[in-house]
Design a protein around this motif. Structure first.
Motif, short mmCIF file in Angstrom:
data_model
loop_
_atom_site.label_atom_id
_atom_site.label_comp_id
_atom_site.label_asym_id
_atom_site.label_seq_id
_atom_site.Cartn_x
_atom_site.Cartn_y
_atom_site.Cartn_z
N UNK A 38 0.88 -1.17 0.00
CA UNK A 38 0.00 0.00 0.00
C UNK A 38 0.91 1.21 0.00
N UNK A 39 1.29 1.63 -1.20
CA UNK A 39 2.32 2.64 -1.40
C UNK A 39 2.05 3.91 -0.59
N UNK A 40 0.80 4.34 -0.55
CA UNK A 40 0.47 5.61 0.09
C UNK A 40 0.75 5.60 1.59
N UNK A 41 0.89 4.44 2.18
CA UNK A 41 1.15 4.34 3.62
C UNK A 41 2.60 4.52 4.00
N UNK A 42 3.48 4.48 3.01
CA UNK A 42 4.91 4.42 3.31
C UNK A 42 5.64 5.74 3.06
N UNK A 43 6.53 6.07 4.00
CA UNK A 43 7.54 7.07 3.72
C UNK A 43 8.55 6.44 2.76
N UNK A 44 9.06 7.23 1.84
CA UNK A 44 9.94 6.68 0.81
C UNK A 44 11.21 7.53 0.68
N UNK A 45 12.25 6.90 0.17
CA UNK A 45 13.52 7.60 -0.01
C UNK A 45 14.20 7.15 -1.29
N UNK A 46 15.15 7.95 -1.70
CA UNK A 46 16.13 7.58 -2.73
C UNK A 46 17.50 7.52 -2.06
N UNK A 47 18.24 6.50 -2.42
CA UNK A 47 19.62 6.39 -1.94
C UNK A 47 20.54 6.16 -3.13
N UNK A 48 21.81 6.48 -2.94
CA UNK A 48 22.81 6.36 -4.00
C UNK A 48 23.93 5.44 -3.55
N UNK A 49 24.22 4.48 -4.41
CA UNK A 49 25.39 3.63 -4.20
C UNK A 49 26.43 4.06 -5.20
N UNK A 50 27.38 4.87 -4.73
CA UNK A 50 28.41 5.38 -5.64
C UNK A 50 29.58 4.41 -5.71
N UNK A 51 30.31 4.40 -6.81
CA UNK A 51 31.45 3.49 -6.97
C UNK A 51 32.46 3.67 -5.85
N UNK A 52 32.80 2.58 -5.16
CA UNK A 52 33.81 2.63 -4.12
C UNK A 52 33.37 3.29 -2.83
N UNK A 53 32.09 3.59 -2.72
CA UNK A 53 31.58 4.26 -1.51
C UNK A 53 30.41 3.48 -0.92
N UNK A 54 30.06 3.81 0.30
CA UNK A 54 28.89 3.21 0.92
C UNK A 54 27.62 3.83 0.40
N UNK A 55 26.51 3.28 0.82
CA UNK A 55 25.21 3.79 0.42
C UNK A 55 24.99 5.17 1.04
N UNK A 56 24.51 6.10 0.23
CA UNK A 56 24.34 7.49 0.65
C UNK A 56 22.88 7.88 0.50
N UNK A 57 22.31 8.42 1.55
CA UNK A 57 20.93 8.90 1.47
C UNK A 57 20.87 10.16 0.62
N UNK A 58 19.87 10.27 -0.25
CA UNK A 58 19.73 11.40 -1.16
C UNK A 58 18.53 12.27 -0.80
N UNK A 59 17.36 11.65 -0.67
CA UNK A 59 16.14 12.42 -0.43
C UNK A 59 15.06 11.50 0.13
#
Length: 116
Positions: free
Chosen positions: A28-49
């Motif tokens: 139920x998509x409308x119930x969830x908070x959502x984010x974008x994250x970035x997995x950059x080369x050679x780096x850990x996962x980074x929160x974007x928005x």
């Protein structure tokens, strides 16, 4: 089965724009908070928005503030990320997550390459 499927990535020159999409199913998509994250080369996962469910509030990492816009269309079960003034450091795999300020990627993500 719950799925999040990202699309819209590609190769773009510095200063260019892209819009990413995340199609949700099995939740139920409308119930969830959502984010974008970035997995950059050679780096850990980074929160974007992030974007909350209701009421809608948006949050951005300092590195993308003023350049990226996160939005959602609950009628289409879709999360979007409009990216402008792209920089080489924006390169990597972007994925959507089902939480605020980070989270695990469920799918393959979509590759964004910013290069001249």
């Amino acid at each position: 089965e719950a799925q999040l499927v990202e699309s819209g990535g590609g190769l773009v020159q510095p200063g260019g724009s892209l819009t990413l999409s995340c199609a949700a199913s099995g939740i139920t998509f409308s119930n969830y908070d959502m984010s974008w994250v970035l997995q950059a080369p050679g780096k850990g996962r980074e929160w974007v928005a992030s974007i909350t469910s209701n009421p809608v509030t948006v949050y951005y990492a300092n590195s993308v503030k003023g350049r990226f816009t996160i939005s959602r269309d609950n009628s289409k079960n879709t999360l979007s990320l409009e990216m402008k003034s792209l920089k080489t450091e924006d390169t990597g795999v972007y994925c959507c997550t089902r939480t605020l300020f980070g989270g695990a990627c469920w799918g393959q993500g979509t590759q964004v390459t910013v290069s001249s």
